[in-house]
Design a protein around this motif. Structure first.
Motif, PDB file in Angstrom:
ATOM      1  N   LEU A  97      -2.479  -6.791   0.115  1.00  0.00           N
ATOM      2  CA  LEU A  97      -2.891  -5.449   0.552  1.00  0.00           C
ATOM      3  C   LEU A  97      -3.351  -4.607  -0.626  1.00  0.00           C
ATOM      4  N   GLU A  98      -2.584  -4.703  -1.698  1.00  0.00           N
ATOM      5  CA  GLU A  98      -2.915  -3.899  -2.878  1.00  0.00           C
ATOM      6  C   GLU A  98      -4.312  -4.267  -3.371  1.00  0.00           C
ATOM      7  N   LYS A  99      -4.567  -5.595  -3.405  1.00  0.00           N
ATOM      8  CA  LYS A  99      -5.863  -6.058  -3.889  1.00  0.00           C
ATOM      9  C   LYS A  99      -6.994  -5.611  -2.968  1.00  0.00           C
ATOM     10  N   ALA A 100      -6.754  -5.774  -1.667  1.00  0.00           N
ATOM     11  CA  ALA A 100      -7.836  -5.521  -0.704  1.00  0.00           C
ATOM     12  C   ALA A 100      -8.071  -4.036  -0.477  1.00  0.00           C
ATOM     13  N   ILE A 101      -7.014  -3.280  -0.367  1.00  0.00           N
ATOM     14  CA  ILE A 101      -7.215  -1.905   0.086  1.00  0.00           C
ATOM     15  C   ILE A 101      -6.503  -0.854  -0.745  1.00  0.00           C
ATOM     16  N   GLY A 102      -5.788  -1.300  -1.765  1.00  0.00           N
ATOM     17  CA  GLY A 102      -4.989  -0.345  -2.558  1.00  0.00           C
ATOM     18  C   GLY A 102      -5.829   0.776  -3.139  1.00  0.00           C
ATOM     19  N   LYS A 103      -7.068   0.472  -3.473  1.00  0.00           N
ATOM     20  CA  LYS A 103      -7.900   1.498  -4.117  1.00  0.00           C
ATOM     21  C   LYS A 103      -8.813   2.195  -3.109  1.00  0.00           C
ATOM     22  N   ASN A 104      -8.675   1.808  -1.871  1.00  0.00           N
ATOM     23  CA  ASN A 104      -9.486   2.417  -0.803  1.00  0.00           C
ATOM     24  C   ASN A 104      -9.198   3.908  -0.697  1.00  0.00           C
ATOM     25  N   PHE A 105     -10.207   4.655  -0.321  1.00  0.00           N
ATOM     26  CA  PHE A 105     -10.045   6.109  -0.221  1.00  0.00           C
ATOM     27  C   PHE A 105      -8.944   6.502   0.751  1.00  0.00           C
ATOM     28  N   LEU A 106      -8.660   5.635   1.697  1.00  0.00           N
ATOM     29  CA  LEU A 106      -7.615   5.953   2.670  1.00  0.00           C
ATOM     30  C   LEU A 106      -6.281   6.131   1.984  1.00  0.00           C
ATOM     31  N   PHE A 107      -6.098   5.358   0.933  1.00  0.00           N
ATOM     32  CA  PHE A 107      -4.788   5.330   0.310  1.00  0.00           C
ATOM     33  C   PHE A 107      -4.673   6.210  -0.915  1.00  0.00           C
ATOM     34  N   ASN A 108      -5.769   6.371  -1.646  1.00  0.00           N
ATOM     35  CA  ASN A 108      -5.604   7.179  -2.846  1.00  0.00           C
ATOM     36  C   ASN A 108      -5.469   8.665  -2.540  1.00  0.00           C
ATOM     37  N   LYS A 109      -5.599   9.049  -1.277  1.00  0.00           N
ATOM     38  CA  LYS A 109      -5.352  10.445  -0.888  1.00  0.00           C
ATOM     39  C   LYS A 109      -3.881  10.673  -0.527  1.00  0.00           C
ATOM     40  N   LEU A 110      -3.114   9.598  -0.403  1.00  0.00           N
ATOM     41  CA  LEU A 110      -1.753   9.745   0.135  1.00  0.00           C
ATOM     42  C   LEU A 110      -0.703   9.795  -0.964  1.00  0.00           C
ATOM     43  N   ASP A 111       0.383  10.522  -0.696  1.00  0.00           N
ATOM     44  CA  ASP A 111       1.503  10.468  -1.635  1.00  0.00           C
ATOM     45  C   ASP A 111       2.220   9.130  -1.434  1.00  0.00           C
ATOM     46  N   SER A 112       3.130   8.795  -2.348  1.00  0.00           N
ATOM     47  CA  SER A 112       3.671   7.432  -2.330  1.00  0.00           C
ATOM     48  C   SER A 112       4.493   7.155  -1.071  1.00  0.00           C
ATOM     49  N   ASP A 113       5.204   8.159  -0.548  1.00  0.00           N
ATOM     50  CA  ASP A 113       5.995   7.934   0.675  1.00  0.00           C
ATOM     51  C   ASP A 113       5.100   7.621   1.866  1.00  0.00           C
ATOM     52  N   SER A 114       4.043   8.405   1.990  1.00  0.00           N
ATOM     53  CA  SER A 114       3.130   8.197   3.113  1.00  0.00           C
ATOM     54  C   SER A 114       2.447   6.841   2.987  1.00  0.00           C
ATOM     55  N   LYS A 115       2.105   6.508   1.757  1.00  0.00           N
ATOM     56  CA  LYS A 115       1.438   5.230   1.515  1.00  0.00           C
ATOM     57  C   LYS A 115       2.349   4.079   1.950  1.00  0.00           C
ATOM     58  N   LYS A 116       3.609   4.202   1.579  1.00  0.00           N
ATOM     59  CA  LYS A 116       4.571   3.151   1.926  1.00  0.00           C
ATOM     60  C   LYS A 116       4.696   3.036   3.455  1.00  0.00           C
ATOM     61  N   LEU A 117       4.784   4.180   4.077  1.00  0.00           N
ATOM     62  CA  LEU A 117       4.909   4.214   5.538  1.00  0.00           C
ATOM     63  C   LEU A 117       3.718   3.538   6.208  1.00  0.00           C
ATOM     64  N   VAL A 118       2.544   3.872   5.720  1.00  0.00           N
ATOM     65  CA  VAL A 118       1.338   3.281   6.311  1.00  0.00           C
ATOM     66  C   VAL A 118       1.323   1.774   6.071  1.00  0.00           C
ATOM     67  N   ILE A 119       1.578   1.375   4.840  1.00  0.00           N
ATOM     68  CA  ILE A 119       1.503  -0.055   4.511  1.00  0.00           C
ATOM     69  C   ILE A 119       2.487  -0.855   5.365  1.00  0.00           C
ATOM     70  N   ASN A 120       3.689  -0.328   5.516  1.00  0.00           N
ATOM     71  CA  ASN A 120       4.672  -1.084   6.294  1.00  0.00           C
ATOM     72  C   ASN A 120       4.450  -0.975   7.797  1.00  0.00           C
ATOM     73  N   SER A 121       3.565  -0.108   8.210  1.00  0.00           N
ATOM     74  CA  SER A 121       3.239  -0.005   9.635  1.00  0.00           C
ATOM     75  C   SER A 121       2.041  -0.872   9.998  1.00  0.00           C
ATOM     76  N   LEU A 122       1.376  -1.415   9.002  1.00  0.00           N
ATOM     77  CA  LEU A 122       0.189  -2.239   9.289  1.00  0.00           C
ATOM     78  C   LEU A 122       0.605  -3.572   9.901  1.00  0.00           C
ATOM     79  N   GLU A 123      -0.170  -4.023  10.856  1.00  0.00           N
ATOM     80  CA  GLU A 123       0.076  -5.340  11.461  1.00  0.00           C
ATOM     81  C   GLU A 123      -1.089  -6.251  11.106  1.00  0.00           C
ATOM     82  N   GLU A 124      -0.742  -7.442  10.643  1.00  0.00           N
ATOM     83  CA  GLU A 124      -1.796  -8.374  10.251  1.00  0.00           C
ATOM     84  C   GLU A 124      -2.386  -9.053  11.493  1.00  0.00           C
ATOM     85  N   LYS A 125      -3.701  -9.135  11.551  1.00  0.00           N
ATOM     86  CA  LYS A 125      -4.358  -9.772  12.707  1.00  0.00           C
ATOM     87  C   LYS A 125      -5.458 -10.698  12.197  1.00  0.00           C
TER      88      LYS A 125
END
Ligand SMILES: Nc1ncnc2c1ncn2[C@@H]1O[C@@H]2COP(=O)(O)O[C@H]2[C@H]1O
Ligand SMILES: Nc1ncnc2c1ncn2[C@@H]1O[C@@H]2COP(=O)(O)O[C@H]2[C@H]1O
Length: 451
Positions: free
Chosen positions: A207-235
């Motif tokens: 995830l870090e490699k693919a989307i860690g630098k994506n604008f979606l994530f660099n706007k978020l604080d670390s707690d929100s980022k963690k929440l989003v990452i752990n809410s993602l479902e792989e498909k």
């Protein structure tokens, strides 16, 4: 303490109110003010919970009835019963607000002097301005999806993603605007999203490699980022699989880790995008039907984020500019021809500048870099030897002549009162205005001179 904005933003809002109201009894004012904020937030959460329950969705599965009245700021609620007026009376009533001479009613979605969605305004970074006198209020962001390459054969019908029953459309009422609903708490300390599963080290690395630098994530604080990452479902989706069908209700937002997807509007391919890009946000933002069909053009690995987590975390963070500019862009006659998608991309590319009375925004003869919309204020257009040739106000635009005709600025534009403008850079002007460019050309005030 949880809040709709975070402590710094709450304090900023509060100090603005204090400046405006100049209360005589400061402590009383402060007490009333924060009581009211708390009250608003609790009512909102209660409403969301009741709405969710009415659709059979439990928002706060781990909370018990007693949890709902824990320390101020603990946002747990009862998962087993809808809220009642009595609950609200007991839990939310401020002892002071009814009799407070200083209380002004804070309405969610209320416009402030600072712009279309003032409640967000203090979240902005103050950066460098294009003009040295101007204050740039919002950062640029959002990578764009590339335009479609070669045409493709007929759309496959089979749907391979989202095999589970449909999602949390707890807010199924159709809406056309995001503003009212989005000025709301986006970050709950005690809220555990439904799809939360800690990711493995291997998944995190990917995830870090693919989307860690994506604008979606660099706007978020670390707690929100963690929440989003752990809410993602792989498909995983096989080539040809239909990920989203135009017209369906929105359930998930998607991020592409691997592979390519194509977008079709009314069976015409309009876009294609690859690793690191994201899609499926429009239906979740606007509670509107899916605006396009999305097909995997190669085998894909996607990450899906459920609607609630998307709205709670990403809407007020990564997609903040879209919310900020939504109503404003919709109200501009020149942009009437743009689709929701076009408007969203345009909002992503806008920045904000503020000019004081007498400040020059554009100088005749300079090279043209930006196009401008006036969010509020007034400006006058002057030309050497001719004096004032036009006056501009809220909702007007300027700076298009140089960009349309590849010429130096044809006039000087000066703010005559405090003026807030949304600016669009040259490349955005060419890429994102689409059919609106034709309208600009038709209205070009120098049309007879140059053509
Ligand atoms: N030209 C386009 N028009 C509409 N949606 C598009 C377009 N290109 C990409 N998309 C994406 O396709 C998605 C389809 O689902 P949504 O409407 O939720 O969100 C949409 C956008 O993220
Ligand atoms: N009569 C006019 N002639 C030239 N520019 C005008 C006139 N009226 C309004 N303007 C605006 O003033 C802007 C100055 O910068 P541009 O030439 O890029 O674009 C110009 C128009 O947007």
């Amino acid at each position: 303490m949880p809040s709709s904005q975070g402590p710094a933003d709450e304090l900023n809002l509060f100090s603005k109110k204090v400046q405006e109201e100049q209360p005589e009894d400061f402590l009383q004012f402060a007490s009333n003010y924060f009581n009211r904020r708390l009250e608003q937030q609790r009512v909102f959460i209660r409403n969301q919970e009741a709405l969710a329950l009415s659709k059979g969705i439990v928002l706060f599965p781990h909370a018990s009835k007693h949890d709902s009245v824990t320390a101020a700021g603990s946002l747990q609620g009862s998962a087993t019963r809808p809220s009642t007026a009595d609950d609200q009376d007991v839990l939310f009533k401020s002892p002071f607000v009814d009799h407070d001479p200083h209380t002004t009613h804070l309405v969610e979605g209320e416009e402030s002097e600072e712009g279309p969605s003032g409640i967000f305004k203090n979240n902005f970074n103050v950066g460098q301005a294009a003009d040295k006198n101007a204050t740039k209020v919002v950062d640029p962001m959002a990578p764009d999806q590339a335009l479609s390459p070669p045409p493709q054969s007929a759309l496959p019908r089979r749907s391979v993603v989202n095999p589970q029953p449909l999602p949390m459309n707890f807010n199924a009422e159709r809406r056309t605007s995001v503003s009212g609903e989005t000025l709301k708490p986006s970050n709950f300390d005690d809220w555990t999203p439904t799809n939360y599963t800690e990711k493995t080290k291997e998944q995190l690395n990917r995830l870090e490699k693919a989307i860690g630098k994506n604008f979606l994530f660099n706007k978020l604080d670390s707690d929100s980022k963690k929440l989003v990452i752990n809410s993602l479902e792989e498909k995983s989706v096989k080539q040809g699989g239909e990920i989203i069908k135009q017209g369906d209700e929105g359930d998930y937002f998607y991020i592409v880790e691997n592979g390519t997807v194509d977008f079709y509007v009314n069976h015409h391919k309009v876009n294609t995008s690859g690793p690191g890009s994201s899609f499926g946000e429009l239906a979740l933002m606007y509670n509107s039907p899916r605006a396009a069909t999305v097909i995997a053009s190669t085998d894909c690995i996607l990450w899906a984020l459920d609607r609630l987590t998307f709205r709670r975390i990403l809407l007020g963070g990564s997609f903040k500019k879209r919310i900020l500019y939504d109503d404003f862009l919709k109200s501009m006659p020149v942009l009437k021809s743009l689709s929701t998608y076009d408007r969203a991309k345009l909002a992503d590319a806008l920045d904000t500048e503020i000019y004081q009375p007498g400040e020059t925004i554009i100088r005749e003869g300079d090279s043209g870099e930006n196009f401008y919309f006036i969010e509020y204020g007034q400006a006058e257009v002057t030309k050497k030897g001719q004096g004032v040739i036009a006056r501009l106000k809220k909702g007007d635009y300027f700076g298009e002549v140089a960009l349309l005709n590849d010429l130096p600025r044809q006039a000087t534009v000066t703010a005559t009162e405090k003026t807030k403008v949304a600016t669009l850079g040259k490349s955005g002007f060419q890429r994102l205005l689409g059919p609106a460019v034709e309208v600009l050309k038709l209205n070009d005030p120098t049309r007879n001179v140059h053509h």
